[in-house]
Design an enzyme around this catalytic site. Sequence first.
Site, PDB file in Angstrom:
ATOM      1  N   ASP A 233       0.876  -1.155   0.000  1.00 23.29           N
ATOM      2  CA  ASP A 233       0.000   0.000   0.000  1.00 23.29           C
ATOM      3  C   ASP A 233       0.920   1.212   0.000  1.00 23.29           C
ATOM      4  O   ASP A 233       2.107   1.120   0.316  1.00 23.29           O
ATOM      5  CB  ASP A 233      -0.928  -0.037   1.230  1.00 23.29           C
ATOM      6  CG  ASP A 233      -2.161   0.833   1.036  1.00 23.29           C
ATOM      7  OD1 ASP A 233      -3.170   0.584   1.694  1.00 23.29           O
ATOM      8  OD2 ASP A 233      -2.100   1.765   0.192  1.00 23.29           O
TER       9      ASP A 233
HETATM   10  C1  GLC Z   1      -4.300   4.244  -0.144  1.00 18.52           C
HETATM   11  C2  GLC Z   1      -5.222   3.063   0.051  1.00 18.52           C
HETATM   12  C3  GLC Z   1      -5.161   2.061  -1.078  1.00 18.52           C
HETATM   13  C4  GLC Z   1      -4.919   2.797  -2.379  1.00 18.52           C
HETATM   14  C5  GLC Z   1      -3.519   3.364  -2.309  1.00 18.52           C
HETATM   15  C6  GLC Z   1      -3.215   4.241  -3.521  1.00 18.52           C
HETATM   16  O1  GLC Z   1      -3.706   4.597   1.064  1.00 18.52           O
HETATM   17  O2  GLC Z   1      -5.108   2.362   1.293  1.00 18.52           O
HETATM   18  O3  GLC Z   1      -6.398   1.344  -1.098  1.00 18.52           O
HETATM   19  O4  GLC Z   1      -5.034   1.909  -3.492  1.00 18.52           O
HETATM   20  O5  GLC Z   1      -3.275   4.091  -1.121  1.00 18.52           O
HETATM   21  O6  GLC Z   1      -4.066   5.342  -3.491  1.00 18.52           O
END
Ligand code: GLC
Length: 751
Positions: A233
């Site tokens: 993430d």
């Molecule tokens: C965010 C979310 C994830 C998302 C990523 C990119 O923090 O937790 O679901 O795809 O970062 O935006």
Amino acid sequence: MSQHPQTESILAGLTLEQKASLLSGATFWETEGIEDAGVPSIIVSDGPHGVRRQSTGGDHLGLLDGEPATCFPPAVGLGSSWDPELVERVGEALGREAQAKRVSVLLGPGINIKRDPRCGRNFEYLSEDPLHAGVLGSAFVRGVQSQGVGTSLKHYAANNQETDRLRVSAEIDTRTLRELYLPAFRRVVTETQPWTVMCSYNKINGTFASEHNWLLNTVLRDEWGFEGVVVSDWGAVRDRVPSLAAGLDLEMPTTVGRTDAEVVAAVKDGSLDIAVVDTAARRLIDLALSGQQGLWENAELDVDGQHALAREIAGRSIVLLRNEDAILPLTPGAGPVAVIGEFARTPRYQGAGSSQIVPTRLDNALDAIREISGEDVPFAAGFTLDGVADAALADEAVRVAASAETVLYFAGLPSSAESEGFDRDDIELPADQVALLERLIEANPRIVVVLSNGAVVRVSDWNERVPALVEGWLLGQAGGGAIADVLYGAVNPSGRLTESIPERLQDVPAFTSFPGEQGSVRYAEGLYVGYRHYDTREAAVSYPFGFGLSYTSFSYDHTAVRVDEDTVHVSVQVTNTGKRDGREVVQVYTGLPGAEVSRPVHELRAFASVEVPAGETREVALSFPISELAYFAPVADAWSVEGGTYVVEIAASSRDIRASLEIQIEGDPSPIPLSINSTLGEWLAHPIGAPILNAALAEVLASTPAVGAMLNDPHMRKMAEQMPMTQAVSFGAVTTEQVQALVAAVEQASA
Ligand code: GLC
């Protein structure tokens, strides 16, 4: 994602520095490319319910806009369709839109379990049940990837709250992790091979997901056979070299080379094996080649076609919870209607955070109601969206309501109430909206309440005092039109709840442990989440999991279940006994009364959404592998199907059981082999051990009547059955050698 023939030769031609550069992003949304080596850079974008392409800058919290895109219903709505075919069509549409925006990987689906209704991101997740989440998650991935676009299955694992999500350790016992929080991921990975899996921010039992070798290598790859890329993430990597060693291939977003240098240094100082770098680089090369090859040159965004599909999907996502005296559907011109509530004019149609889409269009219910009814329906806002009571607005709303025959009251949660990044403290509707509803009931009791909310709200104070209640969840850009379609009967609602609606927050199983404190959250309720809790305890709920009404009715007949060597087959004839075509969601639950381990009273094993024309009957056939009846035995670190008489329920919801049948399952040998440490009770319950022990006991009982007397006394027998055989040895009742001989006899008989 396919393995490409040229990958090995590309990898062989790269320097260590080049390989390391592939293991983190080039920018916020792009992977690193090495042009002269034939490794393209590809674009990834959120997801899940729209393609949130940010061509300039980038953020993962929804602070900056993306390019306009079709905003489909978020998972809370989409999941309520209970229809894999529908979900797959949404995936295909999103894949086409990703193509048009040159996006190679769509960051979704989110399939974390809705452990507690306060979770700020429940709008982005599918279900409180892992089978339901897994089946629909697979459908989504199949749809998107059928268009040559990858997905990112997220957030692996146990991201069930937003509070302290970047650090909190989810403390979960092994059975609960294996049987509740991992199965949806296992199903999607084994059924669809998503191009990527996104690890979560949080820890699981003290180890960050991004550095969790058991989670990323042992389970995901060795057990489930995942072949794609594990991506972090955004900002989830705490320490790059340990995360790479634990199986985290791609760190996002870019660290502008900082962590690439750490990887190079670790290989050079011998603390990181180059083979680990090669393995990850190979996967990234494959991903880049798949991503690049999948893109269509002339893909275009069909705005109108996508919007029409979004409206159809939204109509299937709406759950009719109450409809006394068939007040719905409304008939245009049948009597004056008044629309109350700001949400009718200013729709709440998606959740906040990284998934937030700038829609290509935005319907509102008020205009759609006026259009479909052909009437200039009066409107009063009734309240503001900031939750501050406004007496003038409320008074005006009461006046408008009093002059109508039917009131349509649009209430719900403002976007400030729930979001990625924080949780709710309660499950209440804003007080000013509830206060207004009480006044409206007084002024005109013929009220249809329509809710817009991403996660469950408490309705128990008033829901039995209104004739109709429509759970509209969050329905995407076309939700306003879809709500009007349902209210006026152009669409017969077929949505079903994927999250139980409790009478009180205090009744929620995680009430005392969510969201934890001081860096950890104990999943103290174990397996007993959602209906698994409420149904096992026979606790009251406002509306149960799997529930939803229709404008028609259905009967279930000719139910049958049979078992072949590895599968349970269920069949039922569903008849539409009403005057309108409709769609029913047939659910199959199983339970094992008297199980040897603690288990929910029943668990969802299969489901199907089936269209049944008025007056007609459809045969519904459902099946599931016997292996899915298994529980996980931590002592043996293995799954085990317990033998016994299982109850098979054919149901219209987790509380509306239309037929309850039984099947005999032979099951696996006990996962805990009999030994000198087994109790007398375990020996006497064991299909092979019991006769062997009883034969041996017969001699003892004959020679020592006192033992026989003891075992014949019910009270004494209960106590004796709790006694490990080691105790019998220490009391001199038997010798170690005698017990070992019994164990050997059991092993021989079991071979
Ligand atoms: C965010 C979310 C994830 C998302 C990523 C990119 O923090 O937790 O679901 O795809 O970062 O935006």
